[in-house]
Write an enzyme that holds these catalytic residues in place. Structure first.
Site, PDB file in Angstrom:
ATOM      1  N   ARG A 126     -23.606  60.775  30.752  1.00  0.00           N
ATOM      2  CA  ARG A 126     -22.422  60.771  31.621  1.00  0.00           C
ATOM      3  C   ARG A 126     -22.745  61.796  32.684  1.00  0.00           C
ATOM      4  NH1 ARG A 126     -19.209  61.018  35.187  1.00  0.00           N
ATOM      5  NH2 ARG A 126     -16.937  61.108  35.022  1.00  0.00           N
ATOM      6  N   HIS A 129     -20.594  66.030  36.840  1.00  0.00           N
ATOM      7  CA  HIS A 129     -19.362  65.754  37.579  1.00  0.00           C
ATOM      8  C   HIS A 129     -18.333  66.831  37.293  1.00  0.00           C
ATOM      9  CE1 HIS A 129     -18.252  64.423  33.572  1.00  0.00           C
ATOM     10  NE2 HIS A 129     -16.979  64.457  33.946  1.00  0.00           N
ATOM     11  N   HIS A 131     -13.640  67.451  37.761  1.00  0.00           N
ATOM     12  CA  HIS A 131     -12.374  66.763  38.083  1.00  0.00           C
ATOM     13  C   HIS A 131     -11.206  67.731  38.123  1.00  0.00           C
ATOM     14  CE1 HIS A 131     -12.813  66.738  33.743  1.00  0.00           C
ATOM     15  NE2 HIS A 131     -13.767  65.846  33.836  1.00  0.00           N
ATOM     16  N   GLU A 135     -10.363  68.836  30.602  1.00  0.00           N
ATOM     17  CA  GLU A 135     -10.942  67.854  29.676  1.00  0.00           C
ATOM     18  C   GLU A 135     -11.122  68.467  28.293  1.00  0.00           C
ATOM     19  OE1 GLU A 135     -14.455  65.678  30.994  1.00  0.00           O
ATOM     20  OE2 GLU A 135     -15.450  66.068  29.084  1.00  0.00           O
ATOM     21  N   HIS A 174     -19.768  69.642  34.680  1.00  0.00           N
ATOM     22  CA  HIS A 174     -20.332  69.445  33.336  1.00  0.00           C
ATOM     23  C   HIS A 174     -21.008  68.085  33.213  1.00  0.00           C
ATOM     24  CE1 HIS A 174     -16.128  68.070  33.422  1.00  0.00           C
ATOM     25  NE2 HIS A 174     -16.511  67.092  32.624  1.00  0.00           N
ATOM     26  N   GLU A 197     -10.975  58.192  34.693  1.00  0.00           N
ATOM     27  CA  GLU A 197     -12.393  58.553  34.680  1.00  0.00           C
ATOM     28  C   GLU A 197     -13.094  58.004  35.936  1.00  0.00           C
ATOM     29  OE1 GLU A 197     -13.487  60.808  32.841  1.00  0.00           O
ATOM     30  OE2 GLU A 197     -15.568  60.468  32.356  1.00  0.00           O
ATOM     31  N   HIS A 311       9.592  65.363  11.620  1.00  0.00           N
ATOM     32  CA  HIS A 311       9.495  66.581  12.430  1.00  0.00           C
ATOM     33  C   HIS A 311       9.610  66.206  13.897  1.00  0.00           C
ATOM     34  CE1 HIS A 311       5.488  64.840  12.746  1.00  0.00           C
ATOM     35  NE2 HIS A 311       5.322  65.541  13.846  1.00  0.00           N
ATOM     36  N   HIS A 313       8.474  68.023  18.082  1.00  0.00           N
ATOM     37  CA  HIS A 313       7.756  69.079  18.799  1.00  0.00           C
ATOM     38  C   HIS A 313       8.626  69.560  19.955  1.00  0.00           C
ATOM     39  CE1 HIS A 313       4.245  67.945  16.449  1.00  0.00           C
ATOM     40  NE2 HIS A 313       4.660  66.707  16.645  1.00  0.00           N
ATOM     41  N   GLU A 318       3.611  64.179  22.402  1.00  0.00           N
ATOM     42  CA  GLU A 318       2.476  64.023  21.481  1.00  0.00           C
ATOM     43  C   GLU A 318       1.716  62.738  21.795  1.00  0.00           C
ATOM     44  OE1 GLU A 318       3.461  64.401  17.331  1.00  0.00           O
ATOM     45  OE2 GLU A 318       1.935  62.957  16.699  1.00  0.00           O
ATOM     46  N   HIS A 357      10.204  62.039  14.392  1.00  0.00           N
ATOM     47  CA  HIS A 357       9.276  61.006  13.945  1.00  0.00           C
ATOM     48  C   HIS A 357       8.607  61.385  12.636  1.00  0.00           C
ATOM     49  CE1 HIS A 357       6.988  63.832  16.451  1.00  0.00           C
ATOM     50  NE2 HIS A 357       5.888  63.484  15.794  1.00  0.00           N
TER      51      HIS A 357
HETATM   52 MN    MN Z   1     -15.491  65.145  32.598  1.00  0.00          MN
HETATM   53 MN    MN Z   2       4.209  64.928  15.545  1.00  0.00          MN
END
Ligand code: MN
Ligand code: MN
Length: 419
Positions: A126, A129, A131, A135, A174, A197, A311, A313, A318, A357
């Site tokens: 890859r 590059h 961005h 990441e 990277h 991407e 639970h 968040h 998520e 959830h």
């Molecule tokens: Mn990347």
């Molecule tokens: Mn969760």
């Protein structure tokens, strides 16, 4: 369901109890069942029809039993999908590997994070590059060599294996390359649902769009020496498998020395954050992996019959990726809405911030999945823990349960409940 002043109360580290704000939130969620009961009575109390004489997709329907025939506790008010299988994603194929992505374009609810699944052959690259998004990555298969430089211009080169992570902050250039014997496959997660991407700054593409005389002047070399620069992007390409790691590290570091920041993390060198008879969880965020300043992971294993307990968040949406096994998840949304969907290896799931959830293992093998968050510190609130740490009379008055039942509810978050 909650007002702004209550949000501060909710934004506490996981494994703790909470205040009255969330009481209102879950009381609203529990109201779903009584609303459904009323709907049932209005409809004449008949059993839901289960005939389906029209066309059907005989491959997909059995994979999605809770969409084909929703449990009666799901609402009749519609909830937009929170599932997208990577099987449906556009694949870009090259000699050195392939790439496919699930972003807000494929899964409209996934506004905060996007995922890119990539395969690189042994030697497949890859290309270099960078961005605008951060990441985060986990190796799903094989081994890969990653390279970067830090903000001091110091070199970072490391080899990674299955379950290892890496993290490249926005703007840090990277590359990734598959190693022997069979390259690698990995999942990238970006802290922007709109990330693609296809929209990264590539070394090859940049060179192709600069006047040759400027490149010549910039690098201090003759124009003729640059005549074979690629004319278009490489993105993924086949190269030779690199030599020993130490040699690459030494050559890249030069006189300046290696980067002090570690952009890689060895997940399995860390003991589980929590383990029960039902399974285990490893939480990796900026408190354990310093480079991961804006994306946190919980890697969850649920044994057959077990349940990732109810639970929510308080601080982030998520994004889920299912690695092995089968599951179902109900998300209780606001406004008396709820939906149950089924998941298996290769699927992406999504739960918006603060929505209640659970994830249940519905197969006969271990379920392993990732919970990903756009945050520096992982947080969750357990329904059981909250109810067990609220005045008992108040809870019993809500739920019409007796004291013995309330006392049986776990007082400490289990994370994964045994079957
Ligand atoms: Mn990347
Ligand atoms: Mn969760």
């Amino acid at each position: 369901m909650e007002n702004d002043s209550n949000k501060d109360q909710l934004s506490r580290r996981g494994f703790l109890g909470v205040g009255s704000a969330a009481l209102a939130a879950v009381a609203g969620g529990l109201a779903v069942s009584s609303t459904l009961a009323q709907e049932g009575q209005q409809a004449g109390n008949g059993r839901a029809d289960r005939s389906d004489p029209g066309p059907a997709n005989s491959g997909l329907d059995p994979q999605n039993p809770d969409s084909a025939w929703p449990p009666p506790t799901d609402s009749k008010s519609l909830v937009p999908t929170f599932k997208y299988p990577f099987s449906f994603a556009n694949k870009r194929t090259y000699e050195g590997g392939w790439s496919r992505e699930v972003t807000v374009r494929e899964l409209p609810v996934s506004k905060t994070l996007a995922g890119v699944n990539m395969r690189l052959t042994a030697g497949g690259v890859r290309e270099l590059h960078w961005h605008t998004a951060d990441e985060w990555a986990i190796v799903l298969y094989g081994t890969a060599r990653i390279t970067a430089i830090d903000r001091d211009g110091k070199s970072f080169v490391a080899d990674t294996k299955k379950n290892d992570l890496w993290y490249f902050p926005s703007g840090i250039p990277h590359s990734i390359q598959g190693l022997g014997p069979d390259g690698t496959e990995f999942m990238l997660v970006f802290d922007d649902g709109d990330f693609s991407e296809s929209d990264t700054v590539l070394l090859s593409d940049s060179m192709a769009h600069l006047p040759p005389e400027v490149l010549s002047k910039n690098f201090g070399v003759a124009e003729a020496a640059l005549k074979n620069l690629p004319k278009r992007e490489l993105f993924i390409f086949q190269a030779a498998v690199p030599g020993p790691l130490e040699a690459d590290q030494k050559a890249a570091a030069g006189a300046r020395g290696k980067a002090s920041s570690d952009f890689a993390f060895r997940t399995m060198d860390m003991p589980p954050t929590k383990r029960t008879k039902g399974g285990e969880v490893r939480i990796v965020d900026s408190t354990t992996f310093k480079a991961a300043t804006n994306i946190a992971m919980a890697m969850v294993t649920v044994h057959p019959g077990g349940l990732r307990e109810l639970h929510w968040h308080p601080n982030a949406d998520e994004w889920q990726y299912y690695i092995t096994g089968k599951a179902r998840m109900t998300v209780v949304s606001t406004g008396n809405r709820a939906r149950t969907m089924d998941f298996q290896a290769g699927d992406v799931g999504y739960v918006e911030k603060t929505l209640l959830h659970y994830i249940e293992n519905t197969g006969n093998t271990d379920l392993v999945f990732l919970e990903m968050f756009k945050t520096s510190v992982y947080q969750d609130i357990s329904l059981s823990e909250w109810l067990a740490h609220t005045p008992p009379e108040l809870v019993m008055a809500h739920l019409n349960i007796d004291r013995a039942t309330l006392d049986a509810i776990p007082r400490d978050e289990l994370v994964v409940v045994p079957g």
